[in-house]
Design an enzyme around this catalytic site. Structure first.
Site, short mmCIF file in Angstrom:
data_model
loop_
_atom_site.label_atom_id
_atom_site.label_comp_id
_atom_site.label_asym_id
_atom_site.label_seq_id
_atom_site.Cartn_x
_atom_site.Cartn_y
_atom_site.Cartn_z
N ARG A 60 6.32 4.51 -15.26
CA ARG A 60 7.30 5.51 -14.83
C ARG A 60 8.74 5.11 -15.00
NH1 ARG A 60 5.33 6.09 -8.65
NH2 ARG A 60 3.66 7.16 -9.69
N HIS A 110 10.98 8.27 -9.36
CA HIS A 110 9.85 9.05 -9.88
C HIS A 110 10.39 10.00 -10.94
CE1 HIS A 110 6.27 11.47 -10.16
NE2 HIS A 110 5.64 10.62 -9.38
N GLU A 115 -3.22 8.12 -13.95
CA GLU A 115 -1.75 8.17 -13.86
C GLU A 115 -1.15 7.17 -14.84
OE1 GLU A 115 -0.91 7.59 -9.68
OE2 GLU A 115 -1.41 9.66 -9.21
N HIS A 157 12.13 6.97 -5.32
CA HIS A 157 10.77 7.19 -4.86
C HIS A 157 10.21 6.02 -4.05
CE1 HIS A 157 6.81 8.93 -4.89
NE2 HIS A 157 6.28 7.92 -5.56
N ARG A 202 6.33 -1.06 -9.81
CA ARG A 202 5.02 -0.77 -9.19
C ARG A 202 4.20 0.17 -10.08
NH1 ARG A 202 3.03 3.55 -5.85
NH2 ARG A 202 5.07 4.52 -5.97
P1 FAD Z 1 5.34 4.90 5.86
O1 FAD Z 1 4.13 5.68 5.58
O2 FAD Z 1 6.61 5.43 5.34
O3 FAD Z 1 5.49 4.75 7.45
C1 FAD Z 1 6.65 4.17 7.99
C2 FAD Z 1 6.62 4.40 9.49
O4 FAD Z 1 7.64 3.64 10.13
C3 FAD Z 1 6.87 5.85 9.88
O5 FAD Z 1 5.96 6.15 10.91
C4 FAD Z 1 8.29 5.82 10.45
O6 FAD Z 1 8.56 6.81 11.39
C5 FAD Z 1 8.30 4.44 11.10
N1 FAD Z 1 9.61 3.85 11.32
C6 FAD Z 1 10.57 3.59 10.41
N2 FAD Z 1 11.63 3.02 11.01
C7 FAD Z 1 11.33 2.91 12.34
C8 FAD Z 1 12.02 2.43 13.48
N3 FAD Z 1 13.28 1.94 13.43
N4 FAD Z 1 11.40 2.47 14.69
C9 FAD Z 1 10.14 3.00 14.81
N5 FAD Z 1 9.46 3.49 13.74
C10 FAD Z 1 10.05 3.44 12.54
N6 FAD Z 1 1.83 5.82 -3.14
C11 FAD Z 1 0.60 5.76 -3.69
O7 FAD Z 1 -0.01 4.68 -3.73
N7 FAD Z 1 0.01 6.89 -4.18
C12 FAD Z 1 0.62 8.10 -4.16
O8 FAD Z 1 0.04 9.10 -4.58
C13 FAD Z 1 1.92 8.19 -3.61
N8 FAD Z 1 2.59 9.37 -3.59
C14 FAD Z 1 3.78 9.43 -2.94
C15 FAD Z 1 4.42 10.67 -2.83
C16 FAD Z 1 5.59 10.80 -2.11
C17 FAD Z 1 6.26 12.13 -1.98
C18 FAD Z 1 6.17 9.65 -1.51
C19 FAD Z 1 7.42 9.75 -0.72
C20 FAD Z 1 5.55 8.41 -1.65
C21 FAD Z 1 4.37 8.29 -2.36
N9 FAD Z 1 3.72 7.06 -2.50
C22 FAD Z 1 2.49 7.01 -3.07
C23 FAD Z 1 4.25 5.86 -1.85
C24 FAD Z 1 3.51 5.65 -0.53
O9 FAD Z 1 3.27 6.89 0.10
C25 FAD Z 1 4.27 4.77 0.43
O10 FAD Z 1 4.75 3.64 -0.20
C26 FAD Z 1 3.36 4.35 1.57
O11 FAD Z 1 2.82 5.48 2.19
C27 FAD Z 1 4.14 3.55 2.58
O12 FAD Z 1 3.33 3.37 3.71
P2 FAD Z 1 3.92 2.55 4.91
O13 FAD Z 1 2.88 2.56 5.97
O14 FAD Z 1 4.45 1.28 4.44
O15 FAD Z 1 5.21 3.40 5.40
C1 SIN Z 2 2.47 10.50 -7.72
O1 SIN Z 2 1.57 11.15 -7.22
O2 SIN Z 2 2.97 10.72 -8.81
C2 SIN Z 2 2.99 9.36 -6.94
C3 SIN Z 2 2.06 8.24 -7.09
C4 SIN Z 2 2.72 7.00 -6.59
O3 SIN Z 2 3.86 6.99 -6.17
O4 SIN Z 2 2.03 5.98 -6.65
#
Ligand code: FAD
Ligand code: SIN
Length: 500
Positions: A272, A226, A111, A333, A368
């Protein structure tokens, strides 16, 4: 009052990794506002960065991360992240996550900003696969209790120490959870903007909770857009993973010109922020609504095998990968900033920890590097699970939470839409000082409107809107305070200082 050793808000990768690891030293409650799997994590496509390839090393991963972060990373946090990466992948595999491999060797994608192939993935639905694995592992662990549809409304702070969480449980009413340590793992805040890749749960709740508890919150101006999300009314902001460009996809304007030649020598695989700004500039220059991603020249079988979800979703709206160019636009993103933590996930408030997208660990700096966020969630949630062991016993009494102020949902919808419009126009990819000042007064005005509206019955949507307003202030104030263009923060008024 419920009593646990640890309480976690959020069931994405950060929250569930912490729960699984902290369960070794105590009981854990996971509060999550929707169903367990509804998280940004589940939507991740590309994968997880880790220097596990033969020609790779943590030093190279470190260098790429520091370059992307544009001088603002915390070098100690970056080193910790990249050194822990291979072990984090091993742990995920051990709990049941399946990654693409050939002859027992992990297949690695590439990437933007990475000097090597180092993206561990599960086709183009890596997030779905790892969320499945951690969810199933949590379900098997008797020391972890998951409360779905449990909306955290407040952190409970007693004499400067976080002692638990107040939450509204659908059908079960208000509950208070006492804990030795509380981890905020609420993910991102994409719903601040009109166009985002984030699902509806991404409403900056952790920033609102943390701000009310007095936690230090920084770097929120570094909002990542993104470059390539689908421009289509039926599939708004659907992500076309960067791995498609990694596999050779090219960007063209509507005239067919491969315009990245005019912007950066690294072309489509530049970091990006550069690609997103180039697309933004190209759309403004040519007065068009989108640009195009072209994969028609790539080997069909390989592309269909590597990106089955994308092929299928595009087909469903009549876009055929090998016949059509894919119309794309940038969309919000990822939030690089958040609750500032140390290497053990400790925030500035005693007893309060943060991990995942809501945290500001210092690994991303001003930008990032792709696929470093799932890794950050894994590594720092794990170190937080170690750090909480030294917290004192769970309190036996709790303070009352601050009173909630919910407003009528129609008003909340109106305020949220106005906020999204302001943030998109004034605090998006390209900013100006005047635009940011306008955003500052618009956000303050909307917050005041919210406060003055009559109270209404509990509404999670309303509290989320209040949290989005708080989050917006951090973005705008951070952007106004930043007097140079660096990484994701780009103020056109400073463009002549050469930082692009
Ligand atoms: P999340 O996975 O968002 O989980 C947050 C949790 O908190 C959820 O369960 C939600 O319901 C809960 N929550 C929120 N507020 C409250 C509240 N008030 N009370 C109770 N629960 C609450 N990153 C990479 O490294 N590689 C990738 O390929 C990549 N692709 C991506 C593609 C997309 C479409 C998106 C949107 C993001 C991508 N990212 C990627 C970024 C990455 O997915 C996220 O940064 C990461 O998953 C965040 O994980 P997290 O556990 O911090 O939060
Ligand atoms: C992507 O798959 O392009 C997202 C990867 C990322 O957010 O790190």
């Amino acid at each position: 009052m419920e009593q646990f050793d640890y309480v976690v808000v959020g069931s994405g990768l950060a929250g569930l990794t912490f729960a699984l690891k902290a369960a070794a030293s105590g009981t854990v409650a996971v509060l999550t506002k929707a169903e367990i799997q509804e998280s940004n994590t589940s939507y991740a496509q590309g994968g997880i960065a880790a220097a596990v390839g033969e020609s790779d090393s943590w030093q190279l991963h470190e260098e790429d991360t520091l370059v992307a972060g544009a001088g603002l990373c915390d070098p100690e946090a970056v080193r910790f992240l990249v050194r822990e990466a291979p072990a984090a992948i091993t742990w995920l595999t051990e709990i049941g996550a399946r990654f693409d491999s050939a002859d027992g060797i992990l297949a690695l994608g590439r990437e933007g900003g990475h000097s090597r192939h180092r993206i561990v993935h599960h086709a183009d639905k890596t997030g779905w696969e790892i969320e499945r694995a951690v969810t199933e592992a949590v379900r098997r662990d008797p020391r972890v209790t998951v409360f779905e549809n449990a909306f955290a409304t407040d952190l409970l702070v007693d004499q400067g120490r976080c002692v638990g969480v107040a939450a509204r449980l659908i059908h079960r009413g208000d509950r208070r959870f006492a804990a030795r340590a509380t981890l905020v793992a609420t993910g991102g805040c994409g719903r601040l903007y009109t166009h985002t890749t984030n699902p509806r749960i991404a409403t900056g709740d952790g920033i609102g909770l943390g701000a009310r508890a007095g936690a230090r919150i920084e770097n929120m101006e570094f909002m990542q857009f993104h470059p390539t999300t689908l421009y289509h009314p039926q599939l708004r902001s659907f992500l076309i993973t960067e791995a498609v460009r990694g596999a050779g996809g090219t960007l063209r304007n509507h005239l067919g010109t491969r315009f990245m030649y005019d912007y950066d020598g690294r072309l489509e695989l530049a970091p990006r922020d550069i690609v997103a700004r180039a697309i933004d500039a190209e759309m403004k220059r040519l007065d068009t609504w989108c640009v195009y991603l072209d994969v028609a020249h790539l080997p069909r079988e390989e592309i269909e095998e590597e990106f089955p979800t994308i092929s299928e979703r595009l087909e469903s709206v009549g876009i055929h990968l090998f016949k059509d160019w894919i119309p794309v636009v940038p969309a919000q993103h990822y939030a690089c900033g958040g609750l500032t933590t140390d290497l053990g996930g400790r925030t500035s408030v005693a007893g309060l920890y943060a991990a995942g997208e809501v945290a500001n660990t210092g690994v991303h700096g001003a930008n990032r590097l792709a696929s470093n966020s799932l890794l950050e969630a894994l590594v720092f949630a794990s170190s937080a699970a170690e750090a909480v062991r030294s917290e004192p016993a769970t309190p036996t009494t709790l303070p009352a939470p601050a009173p909630l102020h919910c407003v009528n949902e129609n008003d909340a919808v109106r305020i949220r839409r106005a906020l999204q419009k302001t943030m998109t126009e004034q605090a998006g990819i390209v900013r100006t000082t005047r635009g940011l000042e306008e955003a500052r007064s618009a956000v303050a005005g909307l917050a005041e409107q919210y406060r003055k509206l009559p109270g209404a019955a509990f509404s999670a949507y309303s509290i989320e809107t209040e949290n989005l307003l708080a989050t917006a202030s951090f973005v705008v104030e951070g952007a106004l305070a930043r007097k140079e263009n660096v990484g994701l923060h780009f103020n056109a008024d400073f463009a002549s200082n050469g930082s692009q």
